[in-house]
Scaffold this active site. Structure first.
Site: not given
Ligand code: LMR
Length: 395
Positions: A130, A211, A246
């Site tokens: 992420w 996570d 979510k």
């Molecule tokens: C995402 O990866 O799109 C979600 O976890 C929302 C975010 O905060 O980035």
């Protein structure tokens, strides 16, 4: 006063939603941020949430501060949801929990706690991960490194490279893992592979930071906890960052939690005192509403059943869109995208180059993350042919 400042770059995910909003093209499509949308393209408020809110409003609670670590009931529900109601970790008291403002808040509190506990430790994230992970960890003062994870050739986990990578991390460092619905790849290890991953992490003496943002979006509430369960061993210590954005559709209520599992209850008490210090100097104590809604739902058998049904509905739609997208894109492009079908959760990488992603946005007004991640929960079946033709046009 601020003339010396350079502008910060837009956020890799949320910045694209700002650009999408400003785009006048009527055919624009937003597949960026991880937000569930239904067949009509609407992000629903779950019925169990509306009912819980109605009950909370009728009960007319007060608005004084919550405890620094949040609602006590909520912490119990988070543990039971993560580990299962009868789990030894729940019964023994060998964990401490804080309610946090979203999964991101949980990561930040966890990261600051870890930096204080292990000032020299670095945190290792998967390649890719992420895009906000490095920023959150660095903001807490932790240096970030990466370990191999994804095999672009197969669209799955490069399991041997992952294990070798974990075994090469220096003892005492922190390793961030996604127990289900890996963000951004959608590629998850199999349950028996999770056991080998946990073996490698513990043999190496690493600190696992899990996570856990998509419980229930892959195969089911308990099924999606199998990765986490691989880390639950007698006296084993690890951190779990949960998000209910979510699976309860409570995105803007910012509701998450950090659970630190320790070897015994006295250690958990020490950790709890440290977590409360981290919270107090950051945001003092958490907001109430989202956690109160989650507690209300999970403490009432009827609402909980309703939640599981609604969550199952979201999951089925996501998995349906995933299959339809993989097959339609394969058909329209003449290339093999079947790996997308094998993924789990909202996300998959498509393998588009950054230039192709830019062309998709400029020529077709289709917004995806620059690492080629799409949100399959933002797709609908009636527009799938059109979407895939337009994606195929930039391949
Ligand atoms: C995402 O990866 O799109 C979600 O976890 C929302 C975010 O905060 O980035």
């Amino acid at each position: 006063m601020f003339e010396h400042l350079e502008p910060a770059p837009p956020d890799a995910i949320l910045g694209l939603t700002e650009a999408f909003r400003a785009d006048p093209n009527p055919r624009k499509v937003n597949l960026t941020v991880g937000v569930y949308r239904d067949e009509r393209g609407v992000t629903p408020v779950l019925e169990c949430v509306t009912e819980a809110e109605r009950r909370l409003a009728a009960a007319a609670g007060d608005k004084t501060y919550l405890p620094i670590d949040g609602l006590p009931d909520y912490a119990r529900h988070v543990r039971e949801l993560s580990f299962g109601a009868d789990h030894e970790i729940v019964a023994s008291g060998r964990s401490s929990a804080v309610q946090a403002p979203g999964g991101t808040g949980a990561l930040r509190v966890g990261a600051e706690f870890l930096r204080q506990a292990f000032p020299k430790a670095r945190v290792w994230v998967s390649t890719p991960t992420w895009p906000n992970h490095p920023g959150v960890f660095q903001a807490a003062g932790l240096a970030v490194e990466s370990y191999p994870y994804y095999d672009a050739a197969t669209g799955g986990v490069d399991f041997e490279a992952l294990l070798d990578g974990l075994r090469a991390i220096p003892a005492g460092d922190i390793v961030c893992l996604h127990p289900c619905c890996h963000n951004p790849t959608g590629a998850d290890p199999a349950p028996q592979e999770w056991r080998q991953i946990a073996d490698a992490v513990y043999e190496r003496g690493l600190v696992p930071l899990l996570d856990f943002a998509y419980q229930g979006f892959g195969d089911g509430v308990r099924e999606d906890a199998r990765g986490l369960e691989a880390f639950c061993r007698p006296q084993a210590e690890f951190l779990v960052c949960s998000s209910f954005s979510k699976n309860f559709g409570l995105y803007r209520e910012r509701v998450g939690a950090l659970v630190v599992v320790t070897k015994d209850a006295p250690t958990a008490a020490v950790v709890s005192s440290r977590l409360k210090r981290v919270v107090r100097v950051n945001y003092s104590n958490p907001p109430s509403h989202g956690a109160a809604v989650v507690s209300e739902i999970l403490s009432d058998a009827g609402l909980r059943r309703e939640w599981e049904l609604e969550l199952g509905g979201m999951r089925n739609r996501i998995n349906g869109m995933r299959t339809l997208f993989a097959r339609t894109l394969t058909e329209k492009s003449g290339r093999d995208f079947s790996f997308i079908e094998r993924g789990r959760g909202m996300f998959s990488l498509t393998g588009l180059s950054p230039e192709q992603v830019d062309r998709l946005r400029i020529e077709q007004a289709i917004y995806i993350v620059r690492d080629s991640r799409v949100n399959v929960a933002g797709m609908t079946s009636d527009t799938m042919d059109d979407l895939c033709e337009r994606i195929a046009s930039v391949l």
